[in-house]
Scaffold this active site. Structure first.
Site, short mmCIF file in Angstrom:
data_model
loop_
_atom_site.label_atom_id
_atom_site.label_comp_id
_atom_site.label_asym_id
_atom_site.label_seq_id
_atom_site.Cartn_x
_atom_site.Cartn_y
_atom_site.Cartn_z
N ARG A 192 103.84 76.54 51.76
CA ARG A 192 104.14 76.15 50.38
C ARG A 192 103.33 77.03 49.43
O ARG A 192 103.82 77.44 48.37
CB ARG A 192 103.81 74.65 50.17
CG ARG A 192 104.66 73.75 51.06
CD ARG A 192 104.16 72.31 51.05
NE ARG A 192 102.82 72.17 51.59
CZ ARG A 192 102.13 71.03 51.63
NH1 ARG A 192 102.69 69.93 51.18
NH2 ARG A 192 100.92 70.98 52.14
N HIS A 215 93.48 64.60 48.24
CA HIS A 215 94.93 64.69 48.53
C HIS A 215 95.58 65.35 47.32
O HIS A 215 95.19 66.44 46.93
CB HIS A 215 95.41 63.27 48.84
CG HIS A 215 96.75 63.16 49.49
ND1 HIS A 215 97.42 64.20 50.06
CD2 HIS A 215 97.57 62.06 49.66
CE1 HIS A 215 98.59 63.77 50.55
NE2 HIS A 215 98.69 62.49 50.31
N SER A 234 99.42 59.54 51.55
CA SER A 234 100.45 58.90 50.71
C SER A 234 101.63 58.42 51.55
O SER A 234 102.14 57.30 51.34
CB SER A 234 100.91 59.85 49.60
OG SER A 234 101.22 61.11 50.11
N ASP A 270 98.04 73.15 47.09
CA ASP A 270 97.50 72.96 45.74
C ASP A 270 96.81 74.19 45.16
O ASP A 270 96.44 74.20 43.99
CB ASP A 270 96.52 71.77 45.74
CG ASP A 270 97.22 70.47 46.07
OD1 ASP A 270 98.39 70.32 45.64
OD2 ASP A 270 96.64 69.64 46.78
N HIS A 309 92.65 71.89 55.31
CA HIS A 309 93.72 70.92 55.58
C HIS A 309 93.41 70.16 56.85
O HIS A 309 92.79 70.71 57.77
CB HIS A 309 95.08 71.63 55.72
CG HIS A 309 96.23 70.70 55.49
ND1 HIS A 309 96.81 69.98 56.50
CD2 HIS A 309 96.87 70.34 54.35
CE1 HIS A 309 97.76 69.23 56.00
NE2 HIS A 309 97.83 69.43 54.70
N1 CMX Z 1 85.63 73.27 50.74
C1 CMX Z 1 84.42 72.91 51.23
N2 CMX Z 1 84.26 72.20 52.35
C2 CMX Z 1 85.38 71.86 53.03
C3 CMX Z 1 86.66 72.23 52.60
C4 CMX Z 1 86.77 72.96 51.39
N3 CMX Z 1 87.93 73.29 50.88
N4 CMX Z 1 87.56 71.74 53.48
C5 CMX Z 1 86.87 71.09 54.41
N5 CMX Z 1 85.54 71.15 54.15
C6 CMX Z 1 84.45 70.49 54.84
C7 CMX Z 1 84.69 68.98 54.81
O1 CMX Z 1 84.25 68.43 53.57
C8 CMX Z 1 83.88 68.52 55.99
O2 CMX Z 1 82.51 68.52 55.62
P1 CMX Z 1 81.51 67.37 56.12
O3 CMX Z 1 81.51 67.50 57.61
O4 CMX Z 1 80.24 67.72 55.46
O5 CMX Z 1 82.12 66.06 55.68
C9 CMX Z 1 84.07 69.66 56.98
O6 CMX Z 1 84.47 70.81 56.22
C10 CMX Z 1 85.14 69.38 58.02
O7 CMX Z 1 86.33 69.04 57.37
P2 CMX Z 1 87.77 69.34 58.04
O8 CMX Z 1 87.84 68.57 59.32
O9 CMX Z 1 88.02 70.79 58.09
O10 CMX Z 1 88.74 68.74 56.95
P3 CMX Z 1 89.30 67.25 56.85
O11 CMX Z 1 90.48 67.12 57.76
O12 CMX Z 1 88.21 66.24 56.96
O13 CMX Z 1 89.78 67.23 55.33
C11 CMX Z 1 90.77 68.16 53.38
C12 CMX Z 1 90.90 67.96 54.90
C13 CMX Z 1 92.08 68.71 52.84
C14 CMX Z 1 90.54 66.79 52.75
C15 CMX Z 1 89.60 69.12 53.11
O14 CMX Z 1 89.88 70.40 53.64
C16 CMX Z 1 89.26 69.24 51.63
O15 CMX Z 1 88.49 68.43 51.11
N6 CMX Z 1 89.84 70.28 50.92
C17 CMX Z 1 89.64 70.41 49.49
C18 CMX Z 1 90.53 69.43 48.76
C19 CMX Z 1 91.98 69.81 48.90
O16 CMX Z 1 92.36 70.96 48.70
N7 CMX Z 1 92.85 68.80 49.19
C20 CMX Z 1 94.31 69.00 49.18
C21 CMX Z 1 94.95 68.91 50.55
C22 CMX Z 1 96.44 69.03 50.45
C23 CMX Z 1 97.04 67.79 49.88
O17 CMX Z 1 97.04 66.74 50.55
O18 CMX Z 1 97.47 67.80 48.74
#
Ligand code: CMX
Length: 423
Positions: free
Chosen positions: A318, A263, A233, A364, A309
């Site tokens: 947070r 996000h 964002s 979150d 994250h």
């Molecule tokens: N549950 C399951 N799998 C997860 C995970 C979770 N909470 N977090 C990461 N992973 C997975 C990813 O999907 C990715 O899988 P693939 O290789 O199969 O695509 C793998 O682990 C590696 O990901 P990463 O490098 O650790 O995480 P990214 O930097 O790509 O993504 C984030 C970060 C936040 C998008 C991811 O951790 C996620 O999807 N979390 C759940 C959604 C969430 O809580 N988002 C809110 C973030 C805070 C905000 O911005 O508000």
């Protein structure tokens, strides 16, 4: 002139001089190398631009202008906005001055409600909120002054004016979206006796007999205010504002990114996940039951919302602040108890699965359970609240960027063929 504007008028020449000296003395020093994997990997970790309002360290989390978050959770949202923008903890007079301006501009024009009421009933509250912001673009002083030929040195002043006008309206706009979308009655007008967060509680119309919902919203709006410059964002708003699109366009653009499930939308998904757990077990499950439930979700290809994250490698401060609030104020509540249990259960599972680089909770993971407790149960609405707060960081960042004369964003993309033959 507002005290915040006066303060910035003093500081900006110094910031510009510091930046210009740094460019002169170290302009050719390298701060990042870019690998092929990063070009295909969301540009993760590439240091590519400046954001002074806040920084996020992997092992500490959010630091607002040198203040680690957990040391300043007592600040009001108005105070944290002044801190983000100026770098100084504000005086009482400065806070009162900003609050006066918020009151002056808090009224949401009627045409906004007309637009929102005409949207289909199944429009998402984030789509309504962002439409409301875009509908108000015609109020932009920045756009008017630009059309008249304003000087580049004045960009930041009108960006700030628009930013404050917009921030002043966001609690009312958010509360109005809630009331229209969930059929709670007409939007409620702001009360000039109340501060920014108190006004939100007043305008949403949810009873707050203990005053603790108000306390929650003060901390909620404070905690979500900013998270450095590279998140979806903030970076979207940064890019759009760099084209000199005014703050209405730029904030709305950023918030459209916040509406993504990876996000800001994760907070609604997170509460839904908790409610699904309770619905499935008809009570707070045992640790073993919740472990199996979480594994089933992961094995079906879904993420555990609220965990992981892109930058953090520790429990998000947070989250820690929200848990502290919850533990102080909420007892014997199934939703909050499930959130606490998830904190025990999920990190070891994500570690064992070995995919997520960060197994810890992010912002979150807990916030929704607290809102739910105080009667704000419609979780589709939660990202709107995140947005009200995050707009502060976006506005602060864009005012500073215009003050420093940061040009239009234009990184260079490359093709697969180029990568193949040049690496
Ligand atoms: N549950 C399951 N799998 C997860 C995970 C979770 N909470 N977090 C990461 N992973 C997975 C990813 O999907 C990715 O899988 P693939 O290789 O199969 O695509 C793998 O682990 C590696 O990901 P990463 O490098 O650790 O995480 P990214 O930097 O790509 O993504 C984030 C970060 C936040 C998008 C991811 O951790 C996620 O999807 N979390 C759940 C959604 C969430 O809580 N988002 C809110 C973030 C805070 C905000 O911005 O508000």
């Amino acid at each position: 002139m507002s005290l915040l504007k006066l303060k910035l008028e003093e500081k900006i020449p110094q910031w510009k001089e510091e930046a210009s000296n740094l460019i002169k003395s170290k302009g050719t020093s390298k701060i990042s190398d870019v690998t092929v994997s990063q070009t295909y990997g969301g540009m993760r970790g590439i240091r590519a631009f400046v954001c002074d309002t806040s920084s996020v360290s992997a092992d500490t989390g959010l630091i607002i202008r040198d203040h680690p978050l957990l040391e300043i959770t007592h600040l009001l949202p108005e105070e944290v906005f002044i801190l983000l923008l100026s770098g100084d903890l504000p005086t009482e007079t400065e806070v009162a001055d900003l609050q006066e301006q918020y009151k002056k501009y808090a009224h949401v024009p009627k045409y906004v409600w007309d637009v929102l009421k005409s949207m289909p009933e199944d429009s998402h509250p984030m789509a309504m909120f962002n439409t409301g912001i875009l509908a108000m673009q015609r109020e932009s002083v920045f756009a008017k002054k630009y059309a008249e030929g304003m000087l580049k040195d004045d960009y930041w002043k009108y960006c700030l004016e628009d930013g404050i006008n917009l921030l002043a309206k966001l609690p009312g706009l958010a509360a109005g979206v809630y009331r229209i979308h969930f059929n709670k009655g007409e939007p409620i007008e702001y009360d000039s006796e109340l501060d920014w967060a108190e006004n939100f509680v007043h305008m949403i119309g949810i009873e707050d007999p203990t005053g603790n919902f108000k306390k929650l919203m003060q901390i909620y709006f404070m905690l979500h205010c900013d998270h450095e410059g590279g998140n979806v964002s903030a970076f979207a708003a940064y890019t759009v504002a760099s084209a000199l699109s005014d703050p209405y366009y730029a904030v709305s653009a950023g918030l459209n990114g916040l509406a993504g499930p990876l996000h800001g939308l994760a907070n609604q998904a997170c509460l839904k996940f908790v409610l699904d757990v309770l619905d499935h077990f008809k009570a707070v499950p045992s640790k073993e039951e919740l472990t199996q439930f979480s594994w089933d979700r992961l094995n079906s290809g879904q993420v555990i919302p609220g965990y992981g994250h892109a930058v953090l490698r520790c429990p998000d401060p947070r989250f820690t602040a929200f848990m502290k609030f919850g533990k102080n104020h909420i007892h014997d509540d199934d939703v909050f108890d499930t959130v606490k249990l998830l904190f025990d259960v999920v990190p070891p599972i994500l570690q064992e699965q070995g995919k997520a680089k960060n197994p810890w909770p992010n912002v979150d993971a807990a916030s929704g359970s607290l809102l739910y407790y105080y009667g704000l149960k419609e979780f589709e609405f939660y990202t709107v609240l995140f947005s009200v707060s995050r707009a502060m960081g976006m506005v602060a960042q864009m005012v500073i960027n215009r003050a420093l004369g940061i040009p239009i964003t234009r990184p260079k993309s490359v093709t697969y063929a180029w990568l193949k033959s040049n690496t």
